[in-house]
Design a protein around this motif. Sequence first.
Motif, PDB file in Angstrom:
ATOM      1  N   PRO A  46       6.281  15.160  57.000  1.00 24.43           N
ATOM      2  CA  PRO A  46       7.438  14.771  57.828  1.00 24.43           C
ATOM      3  C   PRO A  46       8.506  14.009  57.061  1.00 24.43           C
ATOM      4  O   PRO A  46       9.681  14.035  57.444  1.00 24.43           O
ATOM      5  N   ASN A  47       8.125  13.333  55.962  1.00 20.98           N
ATOM      6  CA  ASN A  47       9.118  12.570  55.189  1.00 20.98           C
ATOM      7  C   ASN A  47      10.025  13.459  54.350  1.00 20.98           C
ATOM      8  O   ASN A  47      11.016  12.988  53.799  1.00 20.98           O
ATOM      9  N   LEU A  48       9.685  14.736  54.237  1.00 19.99           N
ATOM     10  CA  LEU A  48      10.433  15.619  53.345  1.00 19.99           C
ATOM     11  C   LEU A  48      11.908  15.695  53.746  1.00 19.99           C
ATOM     12  O   LEU A  48      12.796  15.481  52.918  1.00 19.99           O
ATOM     13  N   GLU A  49      12.176  15.975  55.002  1.00 21.80           N
ATOM     14  CA  GLU A  49      13.558  16.095  55.449  1.00 21.80           C
ATOM     15  C   GLU A  49      14.214  14.743  55.678  1.00 21.80           C
ATOM     16  O   GLU A  49      15.430  14.611  55.588  1.00 21.80           O
ATOM     17  N   ILE A  50      13.393  13.726  55.964  1.00 24.22           N
ATOM     18  CA  ILE A  50      13.936  12.393  56.256  1.00 24.22           C
ATOM     19  C   ILE A  50      14.320  11.662  54.969  1.00 24.22           C
ATOM     20  O   ILE A  50      15.420  11.115  54.837  1.00 24.22           O
ATOM     21  N   ASP A  51      13.384  11.639  53.999  1.00 20.08           N
ATOM     22  CA  ASP A  51      13.558  10.812  52.799  1.00 20.08           C
ATOM     23  C   ASP A  51      13.914  11.594  51.547  1.00 20.08           C
ATOM     24  O   ASP A  51      14.531  11.044  50.635  1.00 20.08           O
ATOM     25  N   THR A  52      13.522  12.872  51.468  1.00 25.29           N
ATOM     26  CA  THR A  52      13.770  13.639  50.243  1.00 25.29           C
ATOM     27  C   THR A  52      14.329  15.025  50.562  1.00 25.29           C
ATOM     28  O   THR A  52      13.796  16.037  50.105  1.00 25.29           O
ATOM     29  N   PRO A  53      15.403  15.105  51.327  1.00 26.08           N
ATOM     30  CA  PRO A  53      15.951  16.418  51.672  1.00 26.08           C
ATOM     31  C   PRO A  53      16.419  17.177  50.428  1.00 26.08           C
ATOM     32  O   PRO A  53      17.072  16.616  49.559  1.00 26.08           O
ATOM     33  N   GLY A  54      16.049  18.439  50.373  1.00 26.11           N
ATOM     34  CA  GLY A  54      16.410  19.262  49.217  1.00 26.11           C
ATOM     35  C   GLY A  54      15.285  19.418  48.222  1.00 26.11           C
ATOM     36  O   GLY A  54      15.294  20.347  47.398  1.00 26.11           O
ATOM     37  N   LEU A  55      14.289  18.516  48.264  1.00 25.81           N
ATOM     38  CA  LEU A  55      13.117  18.662  47.404  1.00 25.81           C
ATOM     39  C   LEU A  55      12.234  19.771  47.961  1.00 25.81           C
ATOM     40  O   LEU A  55      11.939  19.801  49.162  1.00 25.81           O
ATOM     41  N   LYS A  56      11.826  20.686  47.099  1.00 28.31           N
ATOM     42  CA  LYS A  56      10.991  21.808  47.524  1.00 28.31           C
ATOM     43  C   LYS A  56       9.518  21.508  47.245  1.00 28.31           C
ATOM     44  O   LYS A  56       9.190  20.736  46.346  1.00 28.31           O
ATOM     45  N   LEU A  57       8.650  22.121  48.033  1.00 30.03           N
ATOM     46  CA  LEU A  57       7.206  21.984  47.835  1.00 30.03           C
ATOM     47  C   LEU A  57       6.615  23.337  47.481  1.00 30.03           C
ATOM     48  O   LEU A  57       7.008  24.370  48.026  1.00 30.03           O
ATOM     49  N   LEU A  58       5.656  23.334  46.577  1.00 29.58           N
ATOM     50  CA  LEU A  58       4.961  24.543  46.165  1.00 29.58           C
ATOM     51  C   LEU A  58       3.473  24.223  46.126  1.00 29.58           C
ATOM     52  O   LEU A  58       3.067  23.230  45.509  1.00 29.58           O
ATOM     53  N   ARG A  59       2.677  25.022  46.791  1.00 30.04           N
ATOM     54  CA  ARG A  59       1.253  24.718  46.909  1.00 30.04           C
ATOM     55  C   ARG A  59       0.469  25.218  45.702  1.00 30.04           C
ATOM     56  O   ARG A  59       0.668  26.336  45.223  1.00 30.04           O
ATOM     57  N   ILE A  60      -0.414  24.367  45.177  1.00 34.04           N
ATOM     58  CA  ILE A  60      -1.357  24.745  44.126  1.00 34.04           C
ATOM     59  C   ILE A  60      -2.621  25.262  44.801  1.00 34.04           C
ATOM     60  O   ILE A  60      -3.302  24.500  45.504  1.00 34.04           O
ATOM     61  N   PRO A  61      -2.980  26.511  44.649  1.00 40.17           N
ATOM     62  CA  PRO A  61      -4.204  27.022  45.282  1.00 40.17           C
ATOM     63  C   PRO A  61      -5.440  26.307  44.726  1.00 40.17           C
ATOM     64  O   PRO A  61      -5.561  26.116  43.516  1.00 40.17           O
ATOM     65  N   LYS A  62      -6.318  25.898  45.602  1.00 39.34           N
ATOM     66  CA  LYS A  62      -7.547  25.218  45.180  1.00 39.34           C
ATOM     67  C   LYS A  62      -8.599  26.291  44.892  1.00 39.34           C
ATOM     68  O   LYS A  62      -9.461  26.607  45.717  1.00 39.34           O
ATOM     69  N   ILE A  63      -8.544  26.836  43.692  1.00 38.45           N
ATOM     70  CA  ILE A  63      -9.439  27.933  43.306  1.00 38.45           C
ATOM     71  C   ILE A  63     -10.811  27.405  42.906  1.00 38.45           C
ATOM     72  O   ILE A  63     -11.843  27.915  43.345  1.00 38.45           O
ATOM     73  N   THR A  64     -10.827  26.378  42.067  1.00 43.29           N
ATOM     74  CA  THR A  64     -12.097  25.830  41.572  1.00 43.29           C
ATOM     75  C   THR A  64     -12.406  24.452  42.154  1.00 43.29           C
ATOM     76  O   THR A  64     -13.553  24.016  42.115  1.00 43.29           O
ATOM     77  N   GLY A  65     -11.393  23.774  42.665  1.00 45.43           N
ATOM     78  CA  GLY A  65     -11.584  22.393  43.122  1.00 45.43           C
ATOM     79  C   GLY A  65     -11.466  21.384  41.996  1.00 45.43           C
ATOM     80  O   GLY A  65     -11.525  20.185  42.222  1.00 45.43           O
ATOM     81  N   VAL A  66     -11.308  21.872  40.768  1.00 43.96           N
ATOM     82  CA  VAL A  66     -11.074  21.013  39.607  1.00 43.96           C
ATOM     83  C   VAL A  66      -9.573  21.029  39.332  1.00 43.96           C
ATOM     84  O   VAL A  66      -9.007  22.069  38.988  1.00 43.96           O
ATOM     85  N   ALA A  67      -8.932  19.873  39.490  1.00 40.09           N
ATOM     86  CA  ALA A  67      -7.476  19.822  39.458  1.00 40.09           C
ATOM     87  C   ALA A  67      -6.889  20.390  38.172  1.00 40.09           C
ATOM     88  O   ALA A  67      -5.875  21.100  38.195  1.00 40.09           O
ATOM     89  N   THR A  68      -7.518  20.085  37.034  1.00 39.06           N
ATOM     90  CA  THR A  68      -6.977  20.564  35.756  1.00 39.06           C
ATOM     91  C   THR A  68      -7.010  22.083  35.682  1.00 39.06           C
ATOM     92  O   THR A  68      -6.009  22.731  35.323  1.00 39.06           O
ATOM     93  N   LEU A  69      -8.138  22.678  36.045  1.00 39.17           N
ATOM     94  CA  LEU A  69      -8.249  24.140  35.995  1.00 39.17           C
ATOM     95  C   LEU A  69      -7.315  24.806  36.999  1.00 39.17           C
ATOM     96  O   LEU A  69      -6.645  25.797  36.675  1.00 39.17           O
ATOM     97  N   ASP A  70      -7.279  24.266  38.208  1.00 33.81           N
ATOM     98  CA  ASP A  70      -6.399  24.853  39.221  1.00 33.81           C
ATOM     99  C   ASP A  70      -4.938  24.787  38.802  1.00 33.81           C
ATOM    100  O   ASP A  70      -4.162  25.719  39.047  1.00 33.81           O
ATOM    101  N   THR A  71      -4.558  23.693  38.160  1.00 36.72           N
ATOM    102  CA  THR A  71      -3.165  23.554  37.707  1.00 36.72           C
ATOM    103  C   THR A  71      -2.860  24.499  36.561  1.00 36.72           C
ATOM    104  O   THR A  71      -1.757  25.056  36.469  1.00 36.72           O
TER     105      THR A  71
END
Length: 364
Positions: A46-71
């Motif tokens: 909800p803060n996206l449009e209120i506090d950071t309008p114009g910032l885009k979000l892109l989802r990282i798929p949780k393939i392995t659950g290990v943040a480094t590998l997924d990234t």
Amino acid sequence: MRKILTIFPLAENVHLTKDVGMVPFIMHKFYNYDATLACYSSGPFPNLEIDTPGLKLLRIPKITGVATLDTVFFLLRHARRFDILIGFHYSFFTGITTTFFKLLNRFKRQKVVYIKLDAKEDIFKMKERKILRKLMGFADILSIENTSIYNPLVREFENLLYVPNGFYPKNPKYLLPKKNIFLTVGRIGSPEKSNDVLMNAFAKVAKLLPSWNLSLVGPIHEEFQSFISSFFSKHPDLKERINFTGPIFDRKELMLKYNESKIFVLTSKWEGFALVFLEAGIAGCTIVSSDILPANDVTNNGRFGRIFPVDDVDALKEALLNLAKNEEFLKNNSTAISSFYQENFYWPNILSTVNNKIETFLYK
């Protein structure tokens, strides 16, 4: 328009108003970048449009659950679309993912990596951690958020900048008069916060400062309840003078709390560049801080407040007593510290240095 990708897998709505969200947003709003934040969560934000309008979000798929590998898998697909990668913290995750970004774009000269390190004292052991130091060496720009670490390291790293945390937007100037309140804000009773030190110090000055009260804002750690009960059994007379508000989620209400308080106190054993310092300083609170890394920065080397040794109840007692009895200083300091913060910790001003550095790489 140049494109920025900020990587922070665990980002949630609350991070949008912290540096994770503010850095890419300010770069978008004030310096004309197309900015995206990549994370696991799909919201809600909800803060996206209120506090950071114009910032885009892109989802990282949780393939392995290990943040480094997924990234890494995420970057394989998306890295070539972006010109600048922003990472956070002094960690192997940041070192590996930013290095991978550079390797994927190794034949493209105009690609920039910026890491906001948010480092603590352990960064001084960097020389012993050769692999991590090597990974960090792939970054074009590094920054440190406090001068206690920046000053000793700046001669060693020519690409190192001083980038403290900041605030945005500029807050309105409230007209409410300040009251005799010592204020702290945070996770009340978490072991690293040392709120017992604050309460014990207040107990020692309470009779000497009969018009002063203590306010603790934030959720109360369950294990701290036993200390509170024991404290009030010893000091039943202070029940009416110590106020536990619980968390205050409405930012206007929270800023009014800062605005009515004369002295803000942080007693942490350790802390990064906490946003509560910024909120308190902007509102004109005199700062009393334990001797943690950002203490000199947020008090302007003690000019706008006091610094005391970690967990030293008696030293804190003396700081509170001396300040509370100096009404003229508190009144004059309220205006001075607010102006100092407005000038030195406003995000658009802070990030102008980062933008200038990025441009030297993009257009050389």
